[in-house]
Motif scaffolding. Sequence first.
Motif, PDB file in Angstrom:
ATOM      1  N   CYS A  18       0.804  -1.227   0.000  1.00  9.39           N
ATOM      2  CA  CYS A  18       0.000   0.000   0.000  1.00  9.39           C
ATOM      3  C   CYS A  18       0.838   1.280   0.000  1.00  9.39           C
ATOM      4  O   CYS A  18       0.280   2.384   0.025  1.00  9.39           O
ATOM      5  CB  CYS A  18      -0.960   0.014   1.176  1.00  9.39           C
ATOM      6  SG  CYS A  18      -0.153   0.046   2.789  1.00  9.39           S
ATOM      7  N   MET A  21      -0.351   3.255  -4.502  1.00  7.24           N
ATOM      8  CA  MET A  21      -1.756   2.973  -4.775  1.00  7.24           C
ATOM      9  C   MET A  21      -2.127   3.439  -6.181  1.00  7.24           C
ATOM     10  O   MET A  21      -3.066   4.201  -6.375  1.00  7.24           O
ATOM     11  CB  MET A  21      -2.655   3.658  -3.742  1.00  7.24           C
ATOM     12  CG  MET A  21      -2.319   3.356  -2.304  1.00  7.24           C
ATOM     13  SD  MET A  21      -3.436   4.181  -1.132  1.00  7.24           S
ATOM     14  CE  MET A  21      -2.581   3.918   0.427  1.00  7.24           C
ATOM     15  N   PRO A 225      -6.139   0.609   3.524  1.00  7.39           N
ATOM     16  CA  PRO A 225      -4.878   0.209   2.891  1.00  7.39           C
ATOM     17  C   PRO A 225      -4.169  -0.958   3.578  1.00  7.39           C
ATOM     18  O   PRO A 225      -3.228  -1.514   3.021  1.00  7.39           O
ATOM     19  CB  PRO A 225      -4.031   1.483   2.969  1.00  7.39           C
ATOM     20  CG  PRO A 225      -4.573   2.217   4.153  1.00  7.39           C
ATOM     21  CD  PRO A 225      -6.043   1.919   4.176  1.00  7.39           C
ATOM     22  N   ILE A 246      -6.519  -2.923   0.388  1.00  5.07           N
ATOM     23  CA  ILE A 246      -5.186  -3.295  -0.076  1.00  5.07           C
ATOM     24  C   ILE A 246      -4.560  -4.192   0.979  1.00  5.07           C
ATOM     25  O   ILE A 246      -4.586  -3.875   2.168  1.00  5.07           O
ATOM     26  CB  ILE A 246      -4.303  -2.052  -0.307  1.00  5.07           C
ATOM     27  CG1 ILE A 246      -4.987  -1.067  -1.269  1.00  5.07           C
ATOM     28  CG2 ILE A 246      -2.936  -2.456  -0.860  1.00  5.07           C
ATOM     29  CD1 ILE A 246      -4.206   0.213  -1.502  1.00  5.07           C
TER      30      ILE A 246
END
Length: 286
Positions: A18, A21, A225, A246
């Motif tokens: 992450c 992105m 994330p 993520i």
Amino acid sequence: MKEDTNMGTHHKLIIGNCMEMSEIQDKSVHLAVTSPPYFNAPFDYKELFKNYDQYLELLRRVSKELFRVLAEGRIFVLNIDDMLINGEKFPIVADATKIFQNAGFRYRDRIIWKKPEGYLRISRRSGVILQNPYPMYFYPDNLLESIIIFQKGKFDYKSVPKDIKEKSKVDIKEIQDKKWYMTLWEMTNVLPNQVLEKDIAAFPEELPYRVIKLFSYVDETVLDPFVGSGTTMKVARQLGRNSIGIEIKKSLIPIIKEKIGFNGQQSLFKNDDTFELIEREKGWIE
């Protein structure tokens, strides 16, 4: 859990690091909420980071990306806490706060999450003074974590259509009964050996539930994330929000799918809800 608005939401899981992105456009996310790995905690990612500076660098890079993808006026909520490793206490809350301020965020508030007194994640440090009732033997047990709220610029309240406001209305009775209005939130943490959270330091569904209710509107997009087992994505779907998660550990894909309601064989989403999986060629771990 709470409610399911069945509004045709979309949920995207990205397997990768992450700190970058690229799949997410600038200013396209309406709320971000996450809990990063505990720094080298024996119950989470033991010795994952070579040193504390490397851990802080992770937060720095993530903070810049979060600032980029969040829309103007929107909120980022960080669940984090100081960490005791081999007798040394690391001031993670203070350092993380400064990092996100330096990225451009405004420090808006801090909420303390109090866990039940009957549960401790780490062994009972307070027992030291019971065995040695003398000065200098005191080490308190920690039942608290920080929930830090940051904001990117100022929010334009007039930008939200009236019908969306009404669909997203927060239950005043729930706020009063559960005392959301206080800076102390008493929530039960995820208990050890839960099937979908085994070996994962997951936060309870109640945490993203409150945050999503308080800082986003239906049909908007929520980002986590460090999505872990997928708790944020699950709650976002239940509340009629889109989600992006993520996760660096590829092995968690089936856990996340099951938690948010897509088991790989048959979609459990209702109406037009959809799921998308993006596996990067590199940047993930098993």
